[in-house]
Scaffold this motif. Structure first.
Motif, PDB file in Angstrom:
ATOM      1  N   ASP A   1       1.425  -0.097   8.066  1.00 34.48           N
ATOM      2  CA  ASP A   1       1.398   1.359   7.922  1.00 34.48           C
ATOM      3  C   ASP A   1       2.135   2.034   9.074  1.00 34.48           C
ATOM      4  O   ASP A   1       2.143   1.537  10.209  1.00 34.48           O
ATOM      5  CB  ASP A   1      -0.036   1.870   7.881  1.00 34.48           C
ATOM      6  N   TYR A   2       2.715   3.177   8.771  1.00 34.96           N
ATOM      7  CA  TYR A   2       3.483   3.918   9.776  1.00 34.96           C
ATOM      8  C   TYR A   2       2.584   4.446  10.884  1.00 34.96           C
ATOM      9  O   TYR A   2       1.482   4.944  10.638  1.00 34.96           O
ATOM     10  CB  TYR A   2       4.212   5.090   9.113  1.00 34.96           C
TER      11      TYR A   2
ATOM     12  N   GLU B   1       0.480  -4.548   3.600  1.00 37.72           N
ATOM     13  CA  GLU B   1      -0.774  -4.396   4.312  1.00 37.72           C
ATOM     14  C   GLU B   1      -0.563  -4.657   5.805  1.00 37.72           C
ATOM     15  O   GLU B   1       0.059  -5.650   6.202  1.00 37.72           O
ATOM     16  CB  GLU B   1      -1.803  -5.392   3.760  1.00 37.72           C
TER      17      GLU B   1
ATOM     18  N   ILE C   1       1.945   4.790   0.895  1.00 37.76           N
ATOM     19  CA  ILE C   1       1.744   5.860   1.875  1.00 37.76           C
ATOM     20  C   ILE C   1       2.781   6.924   1.576  1.00 37.76           C
ATOM     21  O   ILE C   1       3.968   6.698   1.709  1.00 37.76           O
ATOM     22  CB  ILE C   1       1.927   5.364   3.315  1.00 37.76           C
TER      23      ILE C   1
ATOM     24  N   LYS D   1       0.849  -1.184   0.000  1.00 35.13           N
ATOM     25  CA  LYS D   1       0.000   0.000   0.000  1.00 35.13           C
ATOM     26  C   LYS D   1       0.884   1.233   0.000  1.00 35.13           C
ATOM     27  O   LYS D   1       1.827   1.324   0.771  1.00 35.13           O
ATOM     28  CB  LYS D   1      -0.889  -0.020   1.245  1.00 35.13           C
TER      29      LYS D   1
END
Length: 245
Positions: A132-133, A129, A5, A3
Motif C-alpha cells: 500500500d502507498y 498485499e 486503493i 488490493k
C-alpha cells in the motif's frame, strides 16, 4: 491478491446527483446527520472573514424567494429546487465524509479526472498485499502507483462540463437578474476549476449551493430540524448569494 486503493469517487456521486430529480428525505437525513460527527472540527469549506454574515430571517427568505422565482413555471421551480438541493447535499456529504476539498487541494489529485473527463478515467491503483502507498516513500501517489501498482479505471458519464450545461439550462428558466448572476458565478467557477485545478472554485460552488438551498429555496433551520440533532452545518450561512446583496 491485489488490493484496490483508489481516490474517492465522491465527485462522480456529486455530478450524478445533480441530474437526479430529487434526493429523498431519507437521503437528506443520512447526509445531514454527518454534522453530528463533524461539528467539533473546523470545516474545510469555511473561509476566513472579518465578520460573520447576517443570516436572513424566515420572513426575509420567504420574501426573497417569491421575488426570485417570480415568472417561473411550477415545473421549472421544481427542477431548480431539486438540482440545487442535490448539489448542496452531495457537496456537503463530500466534505463531511470524504475530505473532498482536502483531496482537491492537490491539483494533481486523480480526483480531478472526474471533473475533467468523461469515458474511462483513471481513479486509482491496485497494489499487492503489503504494498500500500505510504507518503514516506518519497513519491507521489501516482508515481508510486505507476511503478508498483495496476491502473484502475472507471467509466465517468458526467464531468464538469455536464455541471456547466445543467446550470446553464436552469439559468435559462430564471427571470430574476440577481439569481441568474448566482448561476453565472457557479458556471464560471466550474470553468475555472477545470482550467486551474484550484479547489477554491469548488468550495465557492458549495457555498452558493448551500446558501441557495438552506436560505432561499428552503428555510433550512426549520425544515431540516426534523432530520438532525446537530444543526451546525445547516445553521452556517456563508453570505454567498448575490440575491441578498
Amino acid at each position: 491478491m491485489k488490493k484496490l486503493i483508489t481516490e474517492s469517487l465522491i465527485l462522480i456521486f456529486i455530478l450524478t446527483a445533480c441530474g437526479k430529480s430529487d434526493i429523498s428525505s431519507t437521503d437528506t437525513a443520512s447526509t445531514t446527520t454527518a454534522t453530528e460527527t463533524a461539528s467539533e472540527n473546523v470545516s474545510e469549506a469555511d473561509t476566513e472573514s472579518d465578520a460573520e454574515p447576517q443570516k436572513p430571517s424566515k420572513d426575509e427568505v420567504l420574501e426573497k424567494r417569491a421575488e426570485c422565482l417570480e415568472g417561473m413555471s411550477e415545473e421549472d421551480i421544481s427542477r431548480l429546487n431539486s438540482v440545487i438541493k442535490n448539489t448542496n447535499l452531495a457537496l456537503e456529504w463530500g466534505y463531511l465524509f470524504s475530505n473532498l476539498f482536502s483531496k482537491l487541494s492537490d491539483p494533481d489529485s486523480l480526483q480531478w479526472n472526474e471533473i475533467d473527463y468523461t469515458g474511462e478515467i483513471l481513479i486509482g491503483y491496485a497494489f499487492e498485499e503489503g504494498m500500500d502507498y505510504d507518503e514516506s516513500c518519497g513519491m507521489t501517489y501516482e508515481e508510486y502507483g505507476e511503478k508498483y501498482g495496476q491502473k484502475v479505471v472507471e467509466y465517468n458519464e458526467k464531468d464538469g462540463e455536464y455541471f456547466i450545461n445543467l446550470m446553464s439550462e436552469i439559468k435559462d428558466t430564471i427571470k430574476n437578474d440577481k439569481l441568474s448572476k448566482d448561476f453565472d458565478t457557479m458556471i464560471e467557477d466550474m470553468r475555472q476549476a477545470k482550467a486551474t485545478h484550484d479547489v477554491q472554485y469548488i468550495i465557492d460552488i458549495y457555498h452558493i449551493a448551500h446558501d441557495m438551498d438552506y436560505y432561499l429555496l428552503r428555510y433550512g433551520p426549520e425544515e431540516m430540524a426534523m432530520y438532525v440533532q446537530d444543526m451546525s452545518t445547516v445553521n452556517t450561512y456563508y453570505g454567498a448569494l448575490e440575491v441578498y446583496k
